[in-house]
Design a protein around this motif. Structure first.
Motif, PDB file in Angstrom:
ATOM      1  N   UNK A   1       0.812  -1.232  -0.177  1.00 27.86           N
ATOM      2  CA  UNK A   1       0.205  -0.057   0.107  1.00 27.86           C
ATOM      3  C   UNK A   1       0.640   1.331   0.388  1.00 27.86           C
ATOM      4  N   UNK A   2       1.894   0.825   0.701  1.00 29.31           N
ATOM      5  CA  UNK A   2       2.985   2.007   0.377  1.00 29.31           C
ATOM      6  C   UNK A   2       3.647   2.649  -0.215  1.00 29.31           C
ATOM      7  N   UNK A   3       4.086   1.931  -1.317  1.00 30.50           N
ATOM      8  CA  UNK A   3       4.691   1.599  -2.086  1.00 30.50           C
ATOM      9  C   UNK A   3       3.603   2.092  -3.938  1.00 30.50           C
ATOM     10  N   UNK A   4       5.017   2.941  -4.428  1.00 28.74           N
ATOM     11  CA  UNK A   4       4.989   3.052  -5.615  1.00 28.74           C
ATOM     12  C   UNK A   4       4.854   2.282  -6.720  1.00 28.74           C
ATOM     13  N   UNK A   5       3.907   2.405  -7.671  1.00 28.62           N
ATOM     14  CA  UNK A   5       3.727   1.581  -8.034  1.00 28.62           C
ATOM     15  C   UNK A   5       4.601   1.642  -9.561  1.00 28.62           C
ATOM     16  N   UNK A   6       4.132   2.681  -9.878  1.00 24.09           N
ATOM     17  CA  UNK A   6       5.085   3.485 -10.788  1.00 24.09           C
ATOM     18  C   UNK A   6       6.810   2.827 -11.082  1.00 24.09           C
ATOM     19  N   UNK A   7       6.797   3.333  -9.742  1.00 27.48           N
ATOM     20  CA  UNK A   7       8.689   2.647  -9.819  1.00 27.48           C
ATOM     21  C   UNK A   7       8.947   1.596  -9.800  1.00 27.48           C
ATOM     22  N   UNK A   8       7.876   0.724  -9.246  1.00 27.28           N
ATOM     23  CA  UNK A   8       7.969  -0.971  -9.157  1.00 27.28           C
ATOM     24  C   UNK A   8       7.403  -1.451 -10.973  1.00 27.28           C
ATOM     25  N   UNK A   9       7.063  -0.760 -11.848  1.00 33.39           N
ATOM     26  CA  UNK A   9       7.061  -0.570 -13.327  1.00 33.39           C
ATOM     27  C   UNK A   9       8.374  -0.742 -13.821  1.00 33.39           C
ATOM     28  N   UNK A  10       9.097   0.328 -13.465  1.00 34.57           N
ATOM     29  CA  UNK A  10       9.975   1.051 -13.690  1.00 34.57           C
ATOM     30  C   UNK A  10      11.267   0.202 -13.238  1.00 34.57           C
ATOM     31  N   UNK A  11      11.775  -0.113 -12.355  1.00 32.67           N
ATOM     32  CA  UNK A  11      12.051  -1.254 -12.395  1.00 32.67           C
ATOM     33  C   UNK A  11      12.134  -2.341 -12.443  1.00 32.67           C
ATOM     34  N   UNK A  12      10.762  -3.156 -12.755  1.00 35.07           N
ATOM     35  CA  UNK A  12      11.013  -4.140 -14.001  1.00 35.07           C
ATOM     36  C   UNK A  12      11.567  -4.127 -14.803  1.00 35.07           C
ATOM     37  N   UNK A  13      10.982  -3.141 -15.565  1.00 35.68           N
ATOM     38  CA  UNK A  13      11.566  -2.704 -16.985  1.00 35.68           C
ATOM     39  C   UNK A  13      12.445  -3.303 -17.404  1.00 35.68           C
ATOM     40  N   UNK A  14      13.708  -2.161 -16.269  1.00 34.85           N
ATOM     41  CA  UNK A  14      14.598  -2.234 -17.028  1.00 34.85           C
ATOM     42  C   UNK A  14      15.627  -3.198 -16.181  1.00 34.85           C
ATOM     43  N   UNK A  15      14.476  -4.236 -15.405  1.00 33.52           N
ATOM     44  CA  UNK A  15      15.209  -5.164 -15.334  1.00 33.52           C
ATOM     45  C   UNK A  15      15.073  -6.125 -16.416  1.00 33.52           C
TER      46      UNK A  15
END
Length: 259
Positions: free
Chosen positions: A70-84
């Motif tokens: 709930x406290x996580x920023x979904x957009x940053x998780x998506x960016x991290x997964x894309x870069x990975x």
């Protein structure tokens, strides 16, 4: 009337031994065909992935997990997964370039071996996944394991050099930000610079060093040493600049993933 089958052997009336063997062979062929089908592989892969996910999350408290998500920023998780994902794709292409100096494999074939190796690395200690992907390529494409290990060795050398260079750059930036003397920083800097010098020296004399090691090996291991040395020498003579450039790109994606 006797049929040639002992009294204690269960049998189906009207079916001879030859027919029974044929039925068993047909059943075995059907099983092999089903096991190699994409549907079975997809289902078994998802099942195994779900089991591994359960192992990783079985001790995690659901309420804490919900709070963290709930406290996580979904957009940053998506960016991290894309870069990975970009990181892994570039790693596959880099290894394909190294492998293509000794054989010819498609991007898809290399991707399967690399991803399976990474999976084994996550399950077993001591980075045994590197040995597993060499064995995977051997079983799938009939390429000597020692030759494949030569390409993995060069890959790891590139990664070690990139990490050492990043460490040196980070230490220089730390010194600029913090002018005070730190014994720990000085020690780490010496280790990083020595590592870079050793890696550079080995890279420029890799063929000579491997030949020297091969002379020390017992006679029974000479063939293994020669295969390993030949794959490394082929890479050194070939186009090594592109894999080196891709290593830089890989660690840019690593930085963006963890930033």
């Amino acid at each position: 009337m006797r049929t040639g089958i002992s009294a204690g052997t269960p049998c189906t009336p009207g079916i001879t031994n030859v027919e029974r063997i044929k039925l068993a062979a047909m059943a075995a062929k059907d099983w092999i065909r089903f096991k190699n089908s994409p549907y079975f592989q997809a289902i078994s892969g998802l099942a195994f992935g779900g089991f591994c996910l359960w192992l990783a999350l079985r001790q995690v408290q659901i309420e804490q997990f919900k709070e963290a998500m709930g406290n996580a920023e979904v957009i940053w998780i998506a960016y991290a997964l894309a870069f990975f994902a970009c990181d892994v794709m570039v790693r596959i292409y880099r290894w394909m370039l190294l492998l293509n100096t000794i054989t010819s494999l498609t991007y898809r074939n290399v991707a399967a071996a690399l991803v399976c190796g990474y999976m084994v690395n996550n399950l077993l200690p001591a980075r045994l996944g590197e040995l597993y992907r060499a064995d995977f390529v051997k079983r799938r494409h009939e390429i000597a394991r020692t030759k494949v290990l030569g390409t993995i060795f060069i890959e790891r050398m590139m990664d070690a050099t990139a990490v050492s260079m990043a460490l040196v750059i980070g230490l220089v930036m730390a010194w600029q930000l913090n002018q005070s003397e730190s014994p720990l920083l000085n020690f780490v800097a010496v280790v990083a610079i020595c590592s870079l010098l050793i890696l550079a020296s080995f890279a420029f004399n890799v063929s000579r060093t491997l030949k020297l090691v091969n002379r020390i090996l017992p006679a029974k291991l000479h063939r293994i040493g020669e295969d390993f040395s030949s794959s490394v020498a082929a890479i050194r003579k070939g186009a090594i600049l592109l894999p080196v450039a891709l290593t830089i790109v890989i660690y840019v994606f690593e930085f963006l993933t963890l930033h």
